[in-house]
Design a protein around this motif. Structure first.
Motif, PDB file in Angstrom:
ATOM      1  N   ARG A   1       0.866  -1.154   0.017  1.00  0.00           N
ATOM      2  CA  ARG A   1       0.124   0.092   0.210  1.00  0.00           C
ATOM      3  C   ARG A   1       0.758   1.336  -0.009  1.00  0.00           C
ATOM      4  NH1 ARG A   1      -3.548  -1.592   3.552  1.00  0.00           N
ATOM      5  NH2 ARG A   1      -1.996  -0.629   5.503  1.00  0.00           N
ATOM      6  N   GLY A   2       1.931   1.031   0.511  1.00  0.00           N
ATOM      7  CA  GLY A   2       2.960   2.332   0.685  1.00  0.00           C
ATOM      8  C   GLY A   2       3.468   2.568  -0.791  1.00  0.00           C
ATOM      9  N   THR A   3       3.709   1.471  -1.238  1.00  0.00           N
ATOM     10  CA  THR A   3       4.512   1.525  -2.713  1.00  0.00           C
ATOM     11  C   THR A   3       3.538   2.316  -3.555  1.00  0.00           C
ATOM     12  OG1 THR A   3       5.782  -0.378  -2.223  1.00  0.00           O
ATOM     13  CG2 THR A   3       5.502   0.312  -4.681  1.00  0.00           C
ATOM     14  N   LEU A   4       2.111   1.658  -3.526  1.00  0.00           N
ATOM     15  CA  LEU A   4       0.981   2.247  -4.241  1.00  0.00           C
ATOM     16  C   LEU A   4       0.765   3.671  -4.177  1.00  0.00           C
ATOM     17  CD1 LEU A   4      -1.418   1.893  -6.053  1.00  0.00           C
ATOM     18  CD2 LEU A   4      -2.720   1.032  -4.394  1.00  0.00           C
ATOM     19  N   VAL A   5       0.925   4.298  -2.823  1.00  0.00           N
ATOM     20  CA  VAL A   5       0.375   5.757  -2.457  1.00  0.00           C
ATOM     21  C   VAL A   5       1.462   6.521  -2.922  1.00  0.00           C
ATOM     22  CG1 VAL A   5       0.442   7.208  -0.577  1.00  0.00           C
ATOM     23  CG2 VAL A   5      -0.976   5.001  -0.498  1.00  0.00           C
ATOM     24  N   HIS A   6       3.061   6.029  -2.669  1.00  0.00           N
ATOM     25  CA  HIS A   6       4.195   6.909  -3.282  1.00  0.00           C
ATOM     26  C   HIS A   6       3.930   7.078  -4.797  1.00  0.00           C
ATOM     27  CE1 HIS A   6       6.075   6.324   0.629  1.00  0.00           C
ATOM     28  NE2 HIS A   6       6.971   6.990   0.218  1.00  0.00           N
ATOM     29  N   ALA A   7       3.597   5.975  -5.478  1.00  0.00           N
ATOM     30  CA  ALA A   7       3.433   5.955  -6.994  1.00  0.00           C
ATOM     31  C   ALA A   7       2.248   6.988  -7.448  1.00  0.00           C
ATOM     32  CB  ALA A   7       3.175   4.486  -7.619  1.00  0.00           C
ATOM     33  N   VAL A   8       1.392   7.016  -6.846  1.00  0.00           N
ATOM     34  CA  VAL A   8       0.199   8.184  -6.785  1.00  0.00           C
ATOM     35  C   VAL A   8       0.537   9.518  -6.618  1.00  0.00           C
ATOM     36  CG1 VAL A   8      -1.984   8.954  -6.309  1.00  0.00           C
ATOM     37  CG2 VAL A   8      -1.691   6.288  -6.511  1.00  0.00           C
ATOM     38  N   LEU A   9       1.273   9.674  -5.725  1.00  0.00           N
ATOM     39  CA  LEU A   9       1.940  11.065  -5.369  1.00  0.00           C
ATOM     40  C   LEU A   9       2.713  11.758  -6.214  1.00  0.00           C
ATOM     41  CD1 LEU A   9       1.893  10.977  -1.325  1.00  0.00           C
ATOM     42  CD2 LEU A   9       0.061  11.599  -3.077  1.00  0.00           C
TER      43      LEU A   9
ATOM     44  N   GLU B   1     -13.601  -8.348  -1.786  1.00  0.00           N
ATOM     45  CA  GLU B   1     -13.788  -7.624  -0.818  1.00  0.00           C
ATOM     46  C   GLU B   1     -12.644  -6.941   0.008  1.00  0.00           C
ATOM     47  OE1 GLU B   1     -16.415  -9.666   1.826  1.00  0.00           O
ATOM     48  OE2 GLU B   1     -18.235  -9.677   0.414  1.00  0.00           O
ATOM     49  N   ARG B   2     -11.604  -7.917   0.175  1.00  0.00           N
ATOM     50  CA  ARG B   2     -10.321  -7.396   0.826  1.00  0.00           C
ATOM     51  C   ARG B   2      -9.650  -6.290  -0.058  1.00  0.00           C
ATOM     52  NH1 ARG B   2      -6.764 -11.902   1.656  1.00  0.00           N
ATOM     53  NH2 ARG B   2      -5.395 -10.395   2.086  1.00  0.00           N
ATOM     54  N   LEU B   3      -9.499  -6.718  -1.252  1.00  0.00           N
ATOM     55  CA  LEU B   3      -8.896  -5.908  -2.151  1.00  0.00           C
ATOM     56  C   LEU B   3      -9.664  -4.458  -2.306  1.00  0.00           C
ATOM     57  CD1 LEU B   3      -6.967  -5.154  -4.247  1.00  0.00           C
ATOM     58  CD2 LEU B   3      -8.172  -6.045  -6.078  1.00  0.00           C
ATOM     59  N   ALA B   4     -10.885  -4.398  -2.300  1.00  0.00           N
ATOM     60  CA  ALA B   4     -11.707  -3.171  -2.159  1.00  0.00           C
ATOM     61  C   ALA B   4     -11.472  -2.520  -0.987  1.00  0.00           C
ATOM     62  CB  ALA B   4     -13.095  -3.292  -2.199  1.00  0.00           C
ATOM     63  N   ARG B   5     -11.315  -3.123   0.231  1.00  0.00           N
ATOM     64  CA  ARG B   5     -11.138  -2.379   1.351  1.00  0.00           C
ATOM     65  C   ARG B   5      -9.481  -1.973   1.289  1.00  0.00           C
ATOM     66  NH1 ARG B   5     -12.902  -5.886   4.272  1.00  0.00           N
ATOM     67  NH2 ARG B   5     -11.095  -7.104   4.561  1.00  0.00           N
ATOM     68  N   TRP B   6      -8.708  -2.596   0.829  1.00  0.00           N
ATOM     69  CA  TRP B   6      -7.385  -2.184   0.859  1.00  0.00           C
ATOM     70  C   TRP B   6      -7.117  -1.011  -0.083  1.00  0.00           C
ATOM     71  CZ3 TRP B   6      -3.526  -2.302  -3.226  1.00  0.00           C
ATOM     72  CH2 TRP B   6      -2.199  -2.292  -2.602  1.00  0.00           C
ATOM     73  N   LEU B   7      -7.710  -1.209  -1.316  1.00  0.00           N
ATOM     74  CA  LEU B   7      -7.618   0.259  -2.038  1.00  0.00           C
ATOM     75  C   LEU B   7      -8.361   1.178  -1.580  1.00  0.00           C
ATOM     76  CD1 LEU B   7      -8.309  -1.536  -5.510  1.00  0.00           C
ATOM     77  CD2 LEU B   7      -6.259  -0.566  -4.691  1.00  0.00           C
ATOM     78  N   GLY B   8      -9.234   1.162  -0.529  1.00  0.00           N
ATOM     79  CA  GLY B   8     -10.144   2.441  -0.050  1.00  0.00           C
ATOM     80  C   GLY B   8      -9.122   2.995   0.935  1.00  0.00           C
ATOM     81  N   GLN B   9      -8.281   2.029   1.742  1.00  0.00           N
ATOM     82  CA  GLN B   9      -7.321   2.695   2.715  1.00  0.00           C
ATOM     83  C   GLN B   9      -6.259   3.502   1.854  1.00  0.00           C
ATOM     84  OE1 GLN B   9      -6.090  -1.033   4.402  1.00  0.00           O
ATOM     85  NE2 GLN B   9      -7.700  -1.184   5.746  1.00  0.00           N
ATOM     86  N   ALA B  10      -6.005   3.192   0.704  1.00  0.00           N
ATOM     87  CA  ALA B  10      -5.118   3.796  -0.063  1.00  0.00           C
ATOM     88  C   ALA B  10      -5.704   5.188  -0.337  1.00  0.00           C
ATOM     89  CB  ALA B  10      -4.625   3.041  -1.189  1.00  0.00           C
TER      90      ALA B  10
ATOM     91  N   ILE C   1      14.144  18.508   1.288  1.00  0.00           N
ATOM     92  CA  ILE C   1      14.159  16.912   1.136  1.00  0.00           C
ATOM     93  C   ILE C   1      12.719  16.471   1.740  1.00  0.00           C
ATOM     94  CG2 ILE C   1      15.217  14.670   1.546  1.00  0.00           C
ATOM     95  CD1 ILE C   1      17.681  16.050   1.326  1.00  0.00           C
ATOM     96  N   VAL C   2      12.009  15.755   1.075  1.00  0.00           N
ATOM     97  CA  VAL C   2      10.408  15.463   1.608  1.00  0.00           C
ATOM     98  C   VAL C   2      10.219  14.028   1.206  1.00  0.00           C
ATOM     99  CG1 VAL C   2       8.109  15.663   1.371  1.00  0.00           C
ATOM    100  CG2 VAL C   2       9.456  17.697   1.045  1.00  0.00           C
ATOM    101  N   ASP C   3       9.874  13.269   2.404  1.00  0.00           N
ATOM    102  CA  ASP C   3       9.718  11.931   2.351  1.00  0.00           C
ATOM    103  C   ASP C   3       8.256  11.612   2.852  1.00  0.00           C
ATOM    104  OD1 ASP C   3      11.266   9.320   1.877  1.00  0.00           O
ATOM    105  OD2 ASP C   3      10.265   9.012   3.898  1.00  0.00           O
ATOM    106  N   TYR C   4       7.502  10.901   2.181  1.00  0.00           N
ATOM    107  CA  TYR C   4       6.324  10.407   2.492  1.00  0.00           C
ATOM    108  C   TYR C   4       6.205   9.161   3.304  1.00  0.00           C
ATOM    109  CZ  TYR C   4       5.330  13.317  -1.538  1.00  0.00           C
ATOM    110  OH  TYR C   4       5.363  14.227  -2.599  1.00  0.00           O
ATOM    111  N   LYS C   5       5.576   9.165   4.531  1.00  0.00           N
ATOM    112  CA  LYS C   5       5.372   7.882   5.306  1.00  0.00           C
ATOM    113  C   LYS C   5       3.954   7.415   5.381  1.00  0.00           C
ATOM    114  CE  LYS C   5       9.684   7.717   6.312  1.00  0.00           C
ATOM    115  NZ  LYS C   5      10.625   6.406   5.715  1.00  0.00           N
ATOM    116  N   THR C   6       3.584   6.379   4.930  1.00  0.00           N
ATOM    117  CA  THR C   6       2.057   5.878   5.212  1.00  0.00           C
ATOM    118  C   THR C   6       1.699   5.509   6.427  1.00  0.00           C
ATOM    119  OG1 THR C   6       2.769   3.665   3.968  1.00  0.00           O
ATOM    120  CG2 THR C   6       1.864   5.453   2.718  1.00  0.00           C
ATOM    121  N   GLY C   7       2.730   5.429   7.637  1.00  0.00           N
ATOM    122  CA  GLY C   7       2.160   5.005   8.723  1.00  0.00           C
ATOM    123  C   GLY C   7       2.048   6.074   9.526  1.00  0.00           C
TER     124      GLY C   7
END
Length: 281
Positions: free
Chosen positions: A25-33, A78-87, A139-145
């Motif tokens: 999920r972190g990798t996905l969010v980084h790619a989107v940003l 269902e799990r995938l949809a929930r996971w994508l929703g969290q992203a 320098i900016v770093d994104y953290k999904t936690g």
């Protein structure tokens, strides 16, 4: 620093690690940003950002098909949809922390590498670099936690100081600001480094590399139990959990008189049969 034995398993033994939902999920969010800044400033909206998620997920699956195993036992999706929703929630939260319509990053997902006078190479990938009209670097770093508690803040900043050191040695410029953006909790941590900070980080890295070099030569990689052990993929091979590590793949050289009580020795240069660089992870 987290666990010497885990370092061995990852860097020397190169044991595979199972993909996790959180890391992916972190990798996905980084790619989107990262991709969001391909759009004109006016189109950098929460809706425009979340609309990028399906295509970026498809790209991840194409480059790493094994990620599909994360949801292999999810026939209804269902799990995938929930996971994508969290992203989506993480991406949307970012807009409450920064305004991308007012940002024009100088670099995104920038690979950096430099070699210190000792011969030790440092390298890493920086999420974003902003350069002000007056030349100051951020320098900016994104953290999904979530942001760490104050007593653990120094550990979180170490990675950022590592990157600042690399930029300083590469370009002769000390970054004006280091910024950690925690999407999981909606916090922003900043730090303004000075030369003395970066010199201390360099000394620490050299000492760390000396310890790595000695452990590589002697094969003595000790586990360091912490609460993070519960997330480790290699418990079955760890002596702390009754396991036995695999046969050490490198030639063992017993510690000799050249090594002092702290195990100090010259950093390994490129071309040796062992790691010759530190990655900023």
């Amino acid at each position: 620093m987290q666990c010497p034995l885990l370092y061995r398993f990852r860097v020397i033994d190169k044991l595979p690690q199972k993909p996790s939902e959180a890391a992916t999920r972190g990798t996905l969010v980084h790619a989107v940003l990262e991709r969001l800044f391909d759009k004109p400033a006016a189109e950098r909206t929460p809706g425009g950002a979340t609309a990028l998620i399906p295509a970026q997920w498809d790209r991840l699956l194409e480059s790493k098909p094994e990620l599909g195993d994360l949801f292999a036992e999810d026939p209804e999706g269902e799990r995938l949809a929930r996971w994508l929703g969290q992203a989506e929630q993480l991406v949307e939260r970012w807009f409450s922390l920064e305004d991308p319509t007012r940002l024009e990053p100088a670099e995104r997902e920038l690979f950096v590498e430099t070699e210190l006078e000792s011969g030790l190479r440092l390298r890493g990938v920086i999420d974003r670099i902003d350069v002000a009209p007056t030349g100051e670097v951020r320098i900016v770093d994104y953290k999904t936690g979530k942001a760490p508690r104050p007593e653990y803040a120094e550990g979180a900043l170490f990675q950022m100081k590592f990157y600042a050191l690399v930029i300083w040695r590469l370009k002769g410029v000390v970054p004006r600001r280091l910024q950690l953006v925690y999407l999981g909790s909606g916090d922003v941590m900043t730090y303004d480094p000075v030369v003395a900070d970066l010199e201390r980080v360099e000394r620490k890295l050299l000492a760390l590399w000396e310890a790595i070099s000695l452990a590589t030569r002697t094969g003595e990689w000790r586990p360091r139990p912490t609460k993070l052990c519960g997330w480790c993929d290699h418990q079955a091979l760890c002596p702390e959990f009754g396991g036995t590590p695999p046969v050490y793949p490198l030639t063992v050289c017993p510690a000799g008189p050249a090594d002092d009580d702290q195990g100090r020795m010259e950093p390994v240069r490129a071309g040796a049969d062992r790691p010759a660089a530190l990655d900023g992870h």
